[in-house]
Design a protein around this motif. Structure first.
Motif, PDB file in Angstrom:
ATOM      1  N   ALA A  60      44.883  51.419  39.076  1.00  0.00           N
ATOM      2  CA  ALA A  60      44.755  51.996  37.737  1.00  0.00           C
ATOM      3  C   ALA A  60      45.028  53.497  37.758  1.00  0.00           C
ATOM      4  O   ALA A  60      45.718  54.035  36.872  1.00  0.00           O
ATOM      5  N   LEU A  61      44.504  54.199  38.757  1.00  0.00           N
ATOM      6  CA  LEU A  61      44.729  55.644  38.848  1.00  0.00           C
ATOM      7  C   LEU A  61      46.203  55.958  39.108  1.00  0.00           C
ATOM      8  O   LEU A  61      46.747  56.924  38.559  1.00  0.00           O
ATOM      9  N   ARG A  62      46.859  55.159  39.920  1.00  0.00           N
ATOM     10  CA  ARG A  62      48.278  55.403  40.204  1.00  0.00           C
ATOM     11  C   ARG A  62      49.143  55.117  38.976  1.00  0.00           C
ATOM     12  O   ARG A  62      50.079  55.868  38.675  1.00  0.00           O
ATOM     13  N   LEU A  63      48.838  54.019  38.255  1.00  0.00           N
ATOM     14  CA  LEU A  63      49.586  53.714  37.042  1.00  0.00           C
ATOM     15  C   LEU A  63      49.341  54.780  35.979  1.00  0.00           C
ATOM     16  O   LEU A  63      50.282  55.225  35.302  1.00  0.00           O
ATOM     17  N   ALA A  64      48.100  55.205  35.829  1.00  0.00           N
ATOM     18  CA  ALA A  64      47.774  56.254  34.860  1.00  0.00           C
ATOM     19  C   ALA A  64      48.537  57.533  35.176  1.00  0.00           C
ATOM     20  O   ALA A  64      49.038  58.221  34.277  1.00  0.00           O
ATOM     21  N   PRO A 177      33.070  51.930  40.139  1.00  0.00           N
ATOM     22  CA  PRO A 177      33.008  50.619  39.485  1.00  0.00           C
ATOM     23  C   PRO A 177      31.719  50.429  38.696  1.00  0.00           C
ATOM     24  O   PRO A 177      31.736  49.862  37.595  1.00  0.00           O
ATOM     25  N   GLY A 178      30.591  50.902  39.248  1.00  0.00           N
ATOM     26  CA  GLY A 178      29.328  50.774  38.543  1.00  0.00           C
ATOM     27  C   GLY A 178      29.307  51.576  37.252  1.00  0.00           C
ATOM     28  O   GLY A 178      28.762  51.134  36.238  1.00  0.00           O
ATOM     29  N   GLY A 179      29.908  52.762  37.284  1.00  0.00           N
ATOM     30  CA  GLY A 179      29.969  53.586  36.076  1.00  0.00           C
ATOM     31  C   GLY A 179      30.860  52.965  35.015  1.00  0.00           C
ATOM     32  O   GLY A 179      30.554  53.016  33.820  1.00  0.00           O
ATOM     33  N   ILE A 180      31.976  52.386  35.436  1.00  0.00           N
ATOM     34  CA  ILE A 180      32.877  51.725  34.493  1.00  0.00           C
ATOM     35  C   ILE A 180      32.175  50.524  33.855  1.00  0.00           C
ATOM     36  O   ILE A 180      32.286  50.289  32.647  1.00  0.00           O
ATOM     37  N   ALA A 181      31.416  49.782  34.655  1.00  0.00           N
ATOM     38  CA  ALA A 181      30.703  48.620  34.130  1.00  0.00           C
ATOM     39  C   ALA A 181      29.668  49.030  33.092  1.00  0.00           C
ATOM     40  O   ALA A 181      29.533  48.389  32.042  1.00  0.00           O
ATOM     41  N   SER A 182      28.943  50.120  33.365  1.00  0.00           N
ATOM     42  CA  SER A 182      27.948  50.598  32.404  1.00  0.00           C
ATOM     43  C   SER A 182      28.612  51.082  31.121  1.00  0.00           C
ATOM     44  O   SER A 182      28.133  50.816  30.013  1.00  0.00           O
ATOM     45  N   PHE A 183      29.718  51.802  31.257  1.00  0.00           N
ATOM     46  CA  PHE A 183      30.453  52.295  30.095  1.00  0.00           C
ATOM     47  C   PHE A 183      30.969  51.127  29.242  1.00  0.00           C
ATOM     48  O   PHE A 183      31.005  51.215  28.013  1.00  0.00           O
ATOM     49  N   SER A 184      31.347  50.041  29.880  1.00  0.00           N
ATOM     50  CA  SER A 184      31.980  48.919  29.194  1.00  0.00           C
ATOM     51  C   SER A 184      30.993  48.045  28.440  1.00  0.00           C
ATOM     52  O   SER A 184      31.413  47.222  27.610  1.00  0.00           O
ATOM     53  N   GLN A 185      29.698  48.187  28.720  1.00  0.00           N
ATOM     54  CA  GLN A 185      28.715  47.317  28.078  1.00  0.00           C
ATOM     55  C   GLN A 185      28.756  47.479  26.558  1.00  0.00           C
ATOM     56  O   GLN A 185      28.678  48.588  26.041  1.00  0.00           O
ATOM     57  N   GLN A 189      36.766  45.739  24.066  1.00  0.00           N
ATOM     58  CA  GLN A 189      38.100  45.899  24.641  1.00  0.00           C
ATOM     59  C   GLN A 189      38.197  45.204  25.997  1.00  0.00           C
ATOM     60  O   GLN A 189      37.197  45.093  26.718  1.00  0.00           O
ATOM     61  N   PRO A 190      39.391  44.782  26.385  1.00  0.00           N
ATOM     62  CA  PRO A 190      39.581  44.148  27.703  1.00  0.00           C
ATOM     63  C   PRO A 190      39.213  45.104  28.827  1.00  0.00           C
ATOM     64  O   PRO A 190      39.457  46.311  28.742  1.00  0.00           O
ATOM     65  N   SER A 191      38.666  44.555  29.902  1.00  0.00           N
ATOM     66  CA  SER A 191      38.183  45.382  31.008  1.00  0.00           C
ATOM     67  C   SER A 191      39.308  46.159  31.676  1.00  0.00           C
ATOM     68  O   SER A 191      39.120  47.307  32.097  1.00  0.00           O
ATOM     69  N   ASP A 192      40.511  45.566  31.768  1.00  0.00           N
ATOM     70  CA  ASP A 192      41.600  46.277  32.429  1.00  0.00           C
ATOM     71  C   ASP A 192      42.074  47.465  31.585  1.00  0.00           C
ATOM     72  O   ASP A 192      42.482  48.504  32.130  1.00  0.00           O
ATOM     73  N   GLU A 193      42.006  47.344  30.243  1.00  0.00           N
ATOM     74  CA  GLU A 193      42.381  48.468  29.393  1.00  0.00           C
ATOM     75  C   GLU A 193      41.344  49.591  29.477  1.00  0.00           C
ATOM     76  O   GLU A 193      41.699  50.772  29.480  1.00  0.00           O
ATOM     77  N   ILE A 194      40.079  49.219  29.546  1.00  0.00           N
ATOM     78  CA  ILE A 194      39.026  50.230  29.689  1.00  0.00           C
ATOM     79  C   ILE A 194      39.211  50.987  30.998  1.00  0.00           C
ATOM     80  O   ILE A 194      39.162  52.228  31.043  1.00  0.00           O
ATOM     81  N   ARG A 195      39.435  50.251  32.066  1.00  0.00           N
ATOM     82  CA  ARG A 195      39.621  50.876  33.385  1.00  0.00           C
ATOM     83  C   ARG A 195      40.822  51.819  33.375  1.00  0.00           C
ATOM     84  O   ARG A 195      40.759  52.939  33.893  1.00  0.00           O
ATOM     85  N   LEU A 196      41.914  51.391  32.755  1.00  0.00           N
ATOM     86  CA  LEU A 196      43.126  52.206  32.745  1.00  0.00           C
ATOM     87  C   LEU A 196      42.943  53.443  31.878  1.00  0.00           C
ATOM     88  O   LEU A 196      43.419  54.536  32.237  1.00  0.00           O
ATOM     89  N   TYR A 197      42.238  53.309  30.765  1.00  0.00           N
ATOM     90  CA  TYR A 197      42.012  54.480  29.910  1.00  0.00           C
ATOM     91  C   TYR A 197      41.161  55.521  30.642  1.00  0.00           C
ATOM     92  O   TYR A 197      41.464  56.724  30.594  1.00  0.00           O
ATOM     93  N   LEU A 198      40.107  55.074  31.306  1.00  0.00           N
ATOM     94  CA  LEU A 198      39.258  56.006  32.054  1.00  0.00           C
ATOM     95  C   LEU A 198      40.030  56.618  33.220  1.00  0.00           C
ATOM     96  O   LEU A 198      39.809  57.784  33.578  1.00  0.00           O
ATOM     97  N   ALA A 199      40.944  55.856  33.815  1.00  0.00           N
ATOM     98  CA  ALA A 199      41.789  56.402  34.878  1.00  0.00           C
ATOM     99  C   ALA A 199      42.720  57.478  34.336  1.00  0.00           C
ATOM    100  O   ALA A 199      42.988  58.483  35.012  1.00  0.00           O
TER     101      ALA A 199
END
Length: 401
Positions: A60-64, A177-185, A189-199
């Motif tokens: 995700a960080l590399r794609l971002a 990963p734990g921070g992303i999971a807490s943010f996503s609660q 939105q789809p989890s992969d989009e959330i991860r990519l946006y935060l990246a």
């Protein structure tokens, strides 16, 4: 007779940490603070990062970072992206926290030592007890270290990466990963989009921190300058300590976590440092928001909703961020994020991506707090500025019109 065995063991560990502090190591035993922070996150569960999680975050960080190439003239700041557990976040950010916290911690330790040693003792007894004051200061350092450790442990449970508070806490771009999971609660939105946006946000911050040479020292220096003007309300501290059982760690922590004990001197120098810091934080966050929106446009359907979630999160803060305010004496919050984002958009519309990002070449080119009130005036007023002159003479200082 010794109470809870676990509490007794913890007290003994903390006492051993206090005695193990090397001479001249500063007002706070940072090894102890780090251990307390790590114990705090481990108590609520801090699993190691699994290989699958690590791979998802690195990708995700590399794609971002690739997407950002189309949205900014600044080169990549992501060299070796990583995925961290909360304990690893603590370990890797401690050096910057030490720099940020020690100006206030030193005042707290000196005041704690004097207050504990002076309460209830007549003047002649205080003179006799002079050699004891060093030990009392060491106890004060232990207490402040406990407070810092607990605050960092709380903050580690809320952060997503290395740039959540707007300061460069590490040279490495990393997400938790734990921070992303807490943010996503609670988000749809789809989890992969959330991860990519935060990246995208993490990678955009690192482009600034890695390729704008003056920015890191500007931000950290403003925090230090402001913190040096913080004083401890000695009378209030003595009043709260009077009659306090110094063996009661929880009661001491409650006293230390009271932000009312920290009072700014409100000198002109400190006010200027605060304005400089708040403006810089807003400009960093506004630029990141603008660049991320541009990079995600047409590629990430949930970008708009996620941007609003991040704005609300930054505007309100959390319990750990409020606790952190007692460590450095101020809230690290960009109060004028929307105005800063509007200014960066106006500059980009008038000068393009290269013209917008060229403003980061030198602090004298940057918008001021007054410029945030009228972005169009800033664009018009600086439209005749020749950036190339400053780039060809990096030691010269320009005059803003």
């Amino acid at each position: 007779m010794f109470g809870d065995p676990e509490q007794m063991a913890q007290a003994m560990r903390q006492f051993a940490d206090m005695l193990s502090a090397p001479q001249g190591s500063g007002p706070v035993n940072w090894d102890m603070a780090k251990n307390i922070a790590r114990h705090a996150v481990a108590a609520e569960g801090d699993p190691s990062v699994m290989e699958g999680e690590r791979r998802q975050i690195v990708e995700a960080l590399r794609l971002a970072d690739l997407w950002l190439d189309e949205a900014t003239a600044l080169p990549s700041g992501v060299t070796s992206p990583e995925a961290w557990s909360r304990s690893e976040w603590i370990e890797n950010t401690i050096p910057v926290w030490r720099k940020l916290c020690e100006p206030v911690a030193e005042r707290m330790v000196d005041t704690m030592g004097g207050a504990i040693g002076g309460v209830g003792l007549p003047p002649e007894a205080q003179q006799v007890a002079g050699p004891l004051m060093g030990m009392l200061k060491q106890m004060g350092g232990m207490m402040v270290g406990q407070q810092i450790g607990q605050a960092l442990g709380s903050l580690a449970r809320e952060v997503i990466g290395t740039t959540d508070i707007g300061l460069p806490l590490s040279d490495t771009a990393a997400l938790l990963p734990g921070g992303i999971a807490s943010f996503s609660q609670g988000l749809e939105q789809p989890s992969d989009e959330i991860r990519l946006y935060l990246a995208l946000r993490e990678a955009a911050h690192h482009r600034l921190f890695q390729h704008v040479p003056w920015l890191r020292s500007h931000l950290l220096g403003a925090v230090e300058e402001y913190a040096r003007g913080i004083t401890v309300d000695t009378s209030a501290l003595e009043e709260q300590i009077r009659g306090l059982d110094i063996g009661n760690v929880e009661a001491i922590q409650e006293v230390l976590s009271n932000g009312a004990l920290l009072k700014p001197e409100e000198t002109e120098r400190q006010k200027a440092a605060l304005v400089r810091l708040e403006t810089a934080l807003a400009l960093v966050e506004g630029w990141v928001a603008t660049v991320v929106d541009q990079a995600a446009a047409g590629k990430l359907p949930s970008a708009g909703a996620l941007a609003e979630t991040v704005r609300r999160r930054r505007a309100t803060g959390g319990p750990a961020e409020l606790t952190f305010g007692t460590l450095v004496g101020l809230e690290l919050r960009p109060r004028r994020l929307r105005e800063a984002a509007a200014l960066w958009r106006a500059v980009m519309q008038a000068r393009g991506v290269d013209g917008r990002d060229a403003l980061w070449a030198h602090p004298d080119l940057m918008p001021t707090a007054d410029d945030l009130d009228d972005p169009e005036a800033f664009v018009r007023g600086d439209s005749t500025w020749d950036i190339s002159q400053l780039e060809s003479k990096p030691d010269d200082e320009g005059d803003k019109s």
